[in-house]
Scaffold this active site. Structure first.
Site, short mmCIF file in Angstrom:
data_model
loop_
_atom_site.label_atom_id
_atom_site.label_comp_id
_atom_site.label_asym_id
_atom_site.label_seq_id
_atom_site.Cartn_x
_atom_site.Cartn_y
_atom_site.Cartn_z
N LYS A 197 -28.17 -70.17 26.16
CA LYS A 197 -28.72 -71.47 25.76
C LYS A 197 -30.23 -71.50 25.90
O LYS A 197 -30.92 -72.13 25.10
CB LYS A 197 -28.06 -72.61 26.55
N LYS A 230 -17.81 -68.46 19.27
CA LYS A 230 -17.02 -69.62 19.73
C LYS A 230 -17.24 -70.83 18.81
O LYS A 230 -18.36 -71.07 18.38
CB LYS A 230 -17.48 -69.98 21.15
N LYS A 288 -19.63 -77.17 19.63
CA LYS A 288 -20.13 -78.43 19.08
C LYS A 288 -21.65 -78.44 18.94
O LYS A 288 -22.20 -79.30 18.28
CB LYS A 288 -19.65 -79.61 19.94
P1 ATP Z 1 -21.06 -76.23 23.48
O1 ATP Z 1 -20.08 -75.68 22.53
O2 ATP Z 1 -21.95 -77.26 22.93
O3 ATP Z 1 -21.69 -75.25 24.39
P2 ATP Z 1 -19.33 -76.75 25.49
O4 ATP Z 1 -18.80 -75.38 25.59
O5 ATP Z 1 -20.14 -77.27 26.56
O6 ATP Z 1 -20.13 -77.09 24.24
P3 ATP Z 1 -17.44 -78.76 25.91
O7 ATP Z 1 -16.83 -79.63 24.91
O8 ATP Z 1 -18.29 -79.38 26.96
O9 ATP Z 1 -18.13 -77.63 25.11
O10 ATP Z 1 -16.38 -77.92 26.60
C1 ATP Z 1 -15.40 -78.58 27.23
C2 ATP Z 1 -14.29 -77.66 27.51
O11 ATP Z 1 -13.73 -77.20 26.30
C3 ATP Z 1 -14.70 -76.44 28.30
O12 ATP Z 1 -13.68 -76.18 29.21
C4 ATP Z 1 -14.78 -75.37 27.29
O13 ATP Z 1 -14.47 -74.12 27.84
C5 ATP Z 1 -13.71 -75.80 26.30
N1 ATP Z 1 -14.04 -75.32 24.97
C6 ATP Z 1 -15.10 -75.71 24.23
N2 ATP Z 1 -15.12 -75.05 23.06
C7 ATP Z 1 -14.03 -74.22 23.08
C8 ATP Z 1 -13.49 -73.28 22.17
N3 ATP Z 1 -14.08 -73.03 21.02
N4 ATP Z 1 -12.35 -72.64 22.50
C9 ATP Z 1 -11.72 -72.89 23.66
N5 ATP Z 1 -12.19 -73.76 24.58
C10 ATP Z 1 -13.32 -74.41 24.30
#
Ligand code: ATP
Length: 327
Positions: A111, A192, A195
């Site tokens: 990041k 991945k 968002k």
């Molecule tokens: P960003 O994608 O912006 O980095 P993030 O990983 O912080 O966002 P969150 O929505 O805060 O995304 O993640 C919340 C939870 O959802 C975390 O436990 C993360 O591991 C899970 N998660 C997010 N994206 C995925 C994905 N593509 N596949 C599986 N788990 C996910």
């Protein structure tokens, strides 16, 4: 009863990845565990946020948790910033975490690279996350695989604190789903589904409308082999679609492989789209009923009260052990 705890940042719109990797786990286990789910809004400001949008998203996240099946009678639901103890404990933990440990966090490195001026908050974020977890003596933390390293850091910090100051914290473990620990971007299936990606073309948002969902899935990048089977290395696109299908249907990957073995890619995509649309439209109906109602505030008030009580006791114990103030 063992405790599970998780949070999803309101830094962007929640995605199918957030649902499969994290929220579904909470729903699956809410009968078995004492369950805590919160909105880590203080984590979101590690990257610049529009204050008005952030406020809206906090509420949206809570409504989405409920719409996805998180039951308020079985979960403590709360907002991180409404409990000042998270940041208080985090400071003590920061003073017991080494620069080397924090510098190894791969998410920070990824990041920080994308920011022109990365903040100190982005660097210390995993320590605030450790605080979120050990403040409540959580046993398990349901997260996607990308967050495993952060939960392991929380374990290391808790173990060190216990050794130095005496038994204070439970040692948490990550709880990673068997299928769906990492849902990939439909356009770039080796990355991945995130968002905070630059383009939403490969990302399914929980609030996308039916037409958009179908368009994104039908446009998913695949390969030229034409055979449907799971091979994450050589067929990341197809494997991702199989993972999404298995997770939403609650079946094993090999069962999905068997079901789709004679399908062509177009028909596979169509059926995956059907399942995703069915799931998300149901979530959206519930979401629309909740978002403007007064139930959300009642649930959050209760969560604030319960968690402040627990956290106060823990932080006073920590301050006392460390030698702060007159605790
Ligand atoms: P960003 O994608 O912006 O980095 P993030 O990983 O912080 O966002 P969150 O929505 O805060 O995304 O993640 C919340 C939870 O959802 C975390 O436990 C993360 O591991 C899970 N998660 C997010 N994206 C995925 C994905 N593509 N596949 C599986 N788990 C996910």
């Amino acid at each position: 009863m063992k405790r599970i705890l998780t949070g999803l940042q309101p830094s962007g719109e929640l995605t199918l990845g957030s649902l499969i990797g994290s929220i579904s786990q909470m729903v699956k286990y809410q009968d078995e565990y004492d369950s805590f789910i919160f909105v880590p809004d203080m984590h979101a400001i590690t990257i610049k946020q529009d204050p008005k949008l952030l406020k809206e998203r906090i509420r949206k996240n809570v409504a989405l948790y409920l719409a996805c099946g998180v039951d308020p009678s079985k979960n403590t639901i709360y907002i991180q910033s409404e409990n000042l103890y998270h940041a208080n404990l985090s400071w003590v933990l920061e003073c017991n975490t080494y620069m080397g440990e924090a510098s190894r966090m791969t998410q920070y490195k990824d990041k920080a690279k994308k920011q022109v001026n990365a903040t100190v908050g982005l660097f210390t974020y995993p320590i605030l996350m450790a605080s979120d977890i050990i403040l409540y003596d959580a046993d398990y933390v349901p997260v996607g695989i990308d967050q495993k390293q952060h939960v392991e850091l929380a374990r290391d910090i808790a173990e060190r604190f216990n050794k130095t100051y005496g038994d204070t914290f439970k040692i948490p473990s990550p709880m990673i789903p068997e299928v769906g620990a990492k849902i990939m971007d439909l356009q770039e299936p080796t990355k991945k589904m995130s968002k905070s990606a630059d383009s939403y073309k490969g990302i399914i948002l929980l609030l996308d409308d039916e037409k958009t969902i179908r368009k994104k899935i039908m446009g998913a990048v695949t390969d030229s082999e034409g055979k449907v089977y799971y091979d994450a290395c050589n067929k990341p696109g197809i494997s991702n679609l199989l993972t999404i299908y298995s997770s939403l249907k609650n079946i094993k990957i090999n069962e999905a492989e068997e079901y789709f073995k004679d399908y062509n890619y177009g028909n596979l995509k169509k059926e995956v789209a059907d399942v995703v649309v069915e799931k998300l439209l149901d979530i959206q109906t519930k979401y629309n009923e909740l978002i403007n109602g007064s139930e959300l505030d009642k649930i959050l008030d209760r969560g604030r009260e319960v968690t402040n009580r627990i956290a106060k006791e823990k932080v006073e114990e920590v301050f006392s052990k460390v030698g702060l103030g007159r605790y």
